[in-house]
Design a protein around this motif. Structure first.
Motif, PDB file in Angstrom:
ATOM      1  N   ASP A  22       0.798  -1.332   0.018  1.00  0.00           N
ATOM      2  CA  ASP A  22       0.053  -0.047   0.067  1.00  0.00           C
ATOM      3  C   ASP A  22       0.957   1.144   0.036  1.00  0.00           C
ATOM      4  O   ASP A  22       2.132   1.130   0.587  1.00  0.00           O
ATOM      5  CB  ASP A  22      -0.870   0.085   1.510  1.00  0.00           C
ATOM      6  N   ILE A  23       0.470   2.445  -0.320  1.00  0.00           N
ATOM      7  CA  ILE A  23       1.070   3.494  -0.618  1.00  0.00           C
ATOM      8  C   ILE A  23       0.523   4.518   0.396  1.00  0.00           C
ATOM      9  O   ILE A  23      -0.904   4.845   0.363  1.00  0.00           O
ATOM     10  CB  ILE A  23       1.177   4.164  -1.969  1.00  0.00           C
ATOM     11  N   MET A  24       1.387   5.292   0.897  1.00  0.00           N
ATOM     12  CA  MET A  24       1.174   6.475   1.874  1.00  0.00           C
ATOM     13  C   MET A  24       1.822   7.678   1.236  1.00  0.00           C
ATOM     14  O   MET A  24       2.920   7.481   1.459  1.00  0.00           O
ATOM     15  CB  MET A  24       1.325   6.077   3.337  1.00  0.00           C
ATOM     16  N   LEU A  25       1.114   8.613   0.789  1.00  0.00           N
ATOM     17  CA  LEU A  25       1.681   9.671  -0.018  1.00  0.00           C
ATOM     18  C   LEU A  25       1.874  10.925   1.249  1.00  0.00           C
ATOM     19  O   LEU A  25       0.769  11.327   1.786  1.00  0.00           O
ATOM     20  CB  LEU A  25       0.923  10.202  -0.921  1.00  0.00           C
ATOM     21  N   VAL A  26       2.934  11.412   1.624  1.00  0.00           N
ATOM     22  CA  VAL A  26       3.391  12.127   2.549  1.00  0.00           C
ATOM     23  C   VAL A  26       3.766  13.476   1.859  1.00  0.00           C
ATOM     24  O   VAL A  26       4.598  13.385   0.973  1.00  0.00           O
ATOM     25  CB  VAL A  26       4.385  11.928   3.775  1.00  0.00           C
ATOM     26  N   PHE A  52      10.201  15.966   8.184  1.00  0.00           N
ATOM     27  CA  PHE A  52      11.229  15.001   8.601  1.00  0.00           C
ATOM     28  C   PHE A  52      10.230  14.681  10.188  1.00  0.00           C
ATOM     29  O   PHE A  52      10.589  13.283  10.437  1.00  0.00           O
ATOM     30  CB  PHE A  52      12.480  15.651   8.905  1.00  0.00           C
ATOM     31  N   THR A  53       9.849  15.447  10.821  1.00  0.00           N
ATOM     32  CA  THR A  53       9.204  14.933  12.103  1.00  0.00           C
ATOM     33  C   THR A  53       7.970  14.000  11.779  1.00  0.00           C
ATOM     34  O   THR A  53       7.862  12.958  12.454  1.00  0.00           O
ATOM     35  CB  THR A  53       8.613  16.335  12.857  1.00  0.00           C
ATOM     36  N   VAL A  54       7.269  14.406  10.698  1.00  0.00           N
ATOM     37  CA  VAL A  54       6.216  13.540  10.365  1.00  0.00           C
ATOM     38  C   VAL A  54       6.817  12.146   9.946  1.00  0.00           C
ATOM     39  O   VAL A  54       6.259  10.899  10.400  1.00  0.00           O
ATOM     40  CB  VAL A  54       5.099  14.179   9.341  1.00  0.00           C
ATOM     41  N   LEU A  55       7.813  12.085   9.127  1.00  0.00           N
ATOM     42  CA  LEU A  55       8.244  10.897   8.570  1.00  0.00           C
ATOM     43  C   LEU A  55       8.865  10.001   9.503  1.00  0.00           C
ATOM     44  O   LEU A  55       8.759   8.786   9.547  1.00  0.00           O
ATOM     45  CB  LEU A  55       9.281  10.973   7.351  1.00  0.00           C
ATOM     46  N   LYS A  56       9.515  10.623  10.569  1.00  0.00           N
ATOM     47  CA  LYS A  56      10.234   9.843  11.829  1.00  0.00           C
ATOM     48  C   LYS A  56       9.040   9.310  12.553  1.00  0.00           C
ATOM     49  O   LYS A  56       9.337   8.067  12.985  1.00  0.00           O
ATOM     50  CB  LYS A  56      11.174  10.973  12.715  1.00  0.00           C
ATOM     51  N   ALA A  57       7.930   9.853  12.887  1.00  0.00           N
ATOM     52  CA  ALA A  57       6.843   9.303  13.694  1.00  0.00           C
ATOM     53  C   ALA A  57       6.323   8.213  13.111  1.00  0.00           C
ATOM     54  O   ALA A  57       6.032   7.216  13.579  1.00  0.00           O
ATOM     55  CB  ALA A  57       5.669  10.370  13.909  1.00  0.00           C
ATOM     56  N   ILE A  58       6.074   8.258  11.680  1.00  0.00           N
ATOM     57  CA  ILE A  58       5.713   6.979  10.744  1.00  0.00           C
ATOM     58  C   ILE A  58       6.485   5.983  10.703  1.00  0.00           C
ATOM     59  O   ILE A  58       6.120   4.771  11.091  1.00  0.00           O
ATOM     60  CB  ILE A  58       5.331   7.544   9.378  1.00  0.00           C
ATOM     61  N   ARG A  59       7.693   6.322  10.555  1.00  0.00           N
ATOM     62  CA  ARG A  59       8.887   5.353  10.636  1.00  0.00           C
ATOM     63  C   ARG A  59       8.905   4.408  12.151  1.00  0.00           C
ATOM     64  O   ARG A  59       9.199   3.343  11.821  1.00  0.00           O
ATOM     65  CB  ARG A  59      10.421   6.022  10.806  1.00  0.00           C
ATOM     66  N   GLY A  60       8.524   5.145  12.912  1.00  0.00           N
ATOM     67  CA  GLY A  60       8.759   4.507  14.279  1.00  0.00           C
ATOM     68  C   GLY A  60       7.319   3.374  14.497  1.00  0.00           C
ATOM     69  O   GLY A  60       7.421   2.347  15.461  1.00  0.00           O
ATOM     70  N   GLU A  61       6.248   3.482  13.576  1.00  0.00           N
ATOM     71  CA  GLU A  61       5.185   2.731  13.383  1.00  0.00           C
ATOM     72  C   GLU A  61       4.919   1.938  12.458  1.00  0.00           C
ATOM     73  O   GLU A  61       4.035   1.042  12.317  1.00  0.00           O
ATOM     74  CB  GLU A  61       4.106   3.435  14.022  1.00  0.00           C
ATOM     75  N   MET A  62       5.529   2.161  11.254  1.00  0.00           N
ATOM     76  CA  MET A  62       5.367   1.536  10.104  1.00  0.00           C
ATOM     77  C   MET A  62       6.566   0.916   9.358  1.00  0.00           C
ATOM     78  O   MET A  62       7.592   1.558   9.208  1.00  0.00           O
ATOM     79  CB  MET A  62       4.288   2.411   8.954  1.00  0.00           C
ATOM     80  N   TRP A  63       6.383  -0.288   8.756  1.00  0.00           N
ATOM     81  CA  TRP A  63       7.414  -0.923   8.134  1.00  0.00           C
ATOM     82  C   TRP A  63       7.168  -0.293   6.475  1.00  0.00           C
ATOM     83  O   TRP A  63       6.331  -0.358   5.712  1.00  0.00           O
ATOM     84  CB  TRP A  63       7.124  -2.412   7.787  1.00  0.00           C
ATOM     85  N   VAL A  64       8.400   0.343   6.058  1.00  0.00           N
ATOM     86  CA  VAL A  64       8.622   0.989   4.742  1.00  0.00           C
ATOM     87  C   VAL A  64       9.442   0.261   4.062  1.00  0.00           C
ATOM     88  O   VAL A  64      10.598   0.284   4.261  1.00  0.00           O
ATOM     89  CB  VAL A  64       8.763   2.501   5.083  1.00  0.00           C
ATOM     90  N   GLY A 122       8.722  18.519  -1.760  1.00  0.00           N
ATOM     91  CA  GLY A 122       8.669  17.878  -0.659  1.00  0.00           C
ATOM     92  C   GLY A 122       7.631  16.658  -0.201  1.00  0.00           C
ATOM     93  O   GLY A 122       6.905  16.806   0.686  1.00  0.00           O
ATOM     94  N   ASN A 123       7.616  15.984  -1.202  1.00  0.00           N
ATOM     95  CA  ASN A 123       6.532  14.933  -1.477  1.00  0.00           C
ATOM     96  C   ASN A 123       7.197  13.480  -1.379  1.00  0.00           C
ATOM     97  O   ASN A 123       8.300  13.191  -2.088  1.00  0.00           O
ATOM     98  CB  ASN A 123       5.664  15.081  -2.532  1.00  0.00           C
ATOM     99  N   VAL A 124       6.690  12.598  -0.457  1.00  0.00           N
ATOM    100  CA  VAL A 124       7.442  11.282  -0.491  1.00  0.00           C
ATOM    101  C   VAL A 124       6.195  10.252  -0.496  1.00  0.00           C
ATOM    102  O   VAL A 124       5.163  10.184   0.199  1.00  0.00           O
ATOM    103  CB  VAL A 124       8.083  11.180   0.699  1.00  0.00           C
ATOM    104  N   ALA A 125       6.463   9.217  -1.423  1.00  0.00           N
ATOM    105  CA  ALA A 125       5.467   8.218  -1.431  1.00  0.00           C
ATOM    106  C   ALA A 125       6.096   6.909  -0.478  1.00  0.00           C
ATOM    107  O   ALA A 125       7.265   6.748  -0.911  1.00  0.00           O
ATOM    108  CB  ALA A 125       5.270   7.869  -2.904  1.00  0.00           C
ATOM    109  N   LEU A 126       5.688   6.414   0.464  1.00  0.00           N
ATOM    110  CA  LEU A 126       5.919   5.568   1.133  1.00  0.00           C
ATOM    111  C   LEU A 126       5.282   4.250   0.788  1.00  0.00           C
ATOM    112  O   LEU A 126       3.889   3.974   0.763  1.00  0.00           O
ATOM    113  CB  LEU A 126       5.817   5.744   2.798  1.00  0.00           C
ATOM    114  N   VAL A 127       5.945   3.168   0.509  1.00  0.00           N
ATOM    115  CA  VAL A 127       5.409   1.881   0.170  1.00  0.00           C
ATOM    116  C   VAL A 127       5.522   0.993   1.389  1.00  0.00           C
ATOM    117  O   VAL A 127       6.784   0.476   1.849  1.00  0.00           O
ATOM    118  CB  VAL A 127       6.184   1.021  -0.886  1.00  0.00           C
ATOM    119  N   SER A 128       4.461   0.623   1.976  1.00  0.00           N
ATOM    120  CA  SER A 128       4.273  -0.368   3.140  1.00  0.00           C
ATOM    121  C   SER A 128       4.854  -1.697   3.090  1.00  0.00           C
ATOM    122  O   SER A 128       4.926  -2.415   1.939  1.00  0.00           O
ATOM    123  CB  SER A 128       2.782  -0.449   3.538  1.00  0.00           C
ATOM    124  N   GLY A 129       5.722  -2.154   3.814  1.00  0.00           N
ATOM    125  CA  GLY A 129       6.464  -3.440   3.662  1.00  0.00           C
ATOM    126  C   GLY A 129       6.048  -4.392   5.051  1.00  0.00           C
ATOM    127  O   GLY A 129       5.069  -4.237   5.618  1.00  0.00           O
TER     128      GLY A 129
END
Length: 163
Positions: A22-26, A52-64, A122-129
Motif C-alpha cells: 500500500d502507498i502512503m503519500l506524505v 522530517f518530524t512526520v516521517l520519523k513518527a511514521i517510521r516508528g510505527e510502519m514498515w516502509v 517535499g513529497n514522499v511516497a511510502l510503500v508499506s512493507g
C-alpha cells in the motif's frame, strides 16, 4: 491515553490499516489535493509540522519497504532527499516524475498525509512493507531469494526485528 507513539487518531488508524505494497503519500503544504476521507491534514502553519518530524513518527510505527520522491528533488532539494534517505536507510530509494505524484500515486494512495513542510519537492511516497525475518520465520525455510535484498537492508541497518 497512549504513553508514546503517534497521537493523531487518523494517522494512527491509517498506519494500522496499511497492508503490504500500500502507498502512503506524505506531502508538503502546497500539494494540490481534494480533501477526502483519505487525507490526514496535519498542517498547522508554514513549517509545522515539518516533513522530517512526520516521517520519523511514521517510521516508528510502519514498515516502509521503499520510498520515492519527485525526480527533481535529488538535484534541486538535496536537503529533503538526504533527510528522507537518512530516516529510511533500510528502504529502497527511488524517484518518480512529478506527474506520477499528481496522477497515479495520488489516485492509488491509500492515505495522503499533508504536512506543513514549506519547501519544493517535499513529497514522499511510502510503500508499506513487512518485517522480512519475522514474516518468513514461520515457514521453517530461509528467506526466499526474491526477498534477500530487502532482508539484507533490514539486517545492515539493525532492523531485522520489530523495534
Amino acid at each position: 491515553m497512549r504513553r508514546k507513539g503517534i497521537l493523531n487518531v487518523k494517522l494512527s488508524r491509517a498506519i494500522s490499516e496499511m497492508g503490504h505494497d500500500d502507498i502512503m503519500l506524505v506531502t508538503d503544504a502546497g500539494f494540490q489535493m481534494a480533501h477526502d476521507e483519505r487525507v490526514i491534514d496535519l498542517a498547522l502553519v508554514p513549517g509545522v509540522p515539518d516533513l522530517f518530524t512526520v516521517l520519523k513518527a511514521i517510521r516508528g510505527e510502519m514498515w516502509v519497504e521503499e520510498f520515492a520522491m519527485i525526480a527533481d528533488a535529488k538535484e534541486n532539494n538535496p536537503y529533503a532527499w538526504n533527510g528522507v534517505s537518512a530516516i529510511f536507510p533500510d528502504a529502497k530509494a527511488g524517484t518518480k516524475p512529478n506527474e506520477w505524484f499528481h496522477g497515479a500515486c495520488y489516485q492509488n494512495a491509500k492515505y495522503i498525509v499533508r504536512t506543513g513542510a514549506w519547501m519544493p519537492w517535499g513529497n514522499v511516497a511510502l510503500v508499506s512493507g513487512i518485517p522480512v525475518q519475522e514474516w518468513f520465520a514461520n515457514t521453517g525455510a530461509p528467506v526466499p531469494a526474491s526477498w534477500e535484498e530487502r532482508h539484507r537492508l533490514n539486517v545492515e541497518h539493525g532492523l531485522d526485528g520489530v523495534e
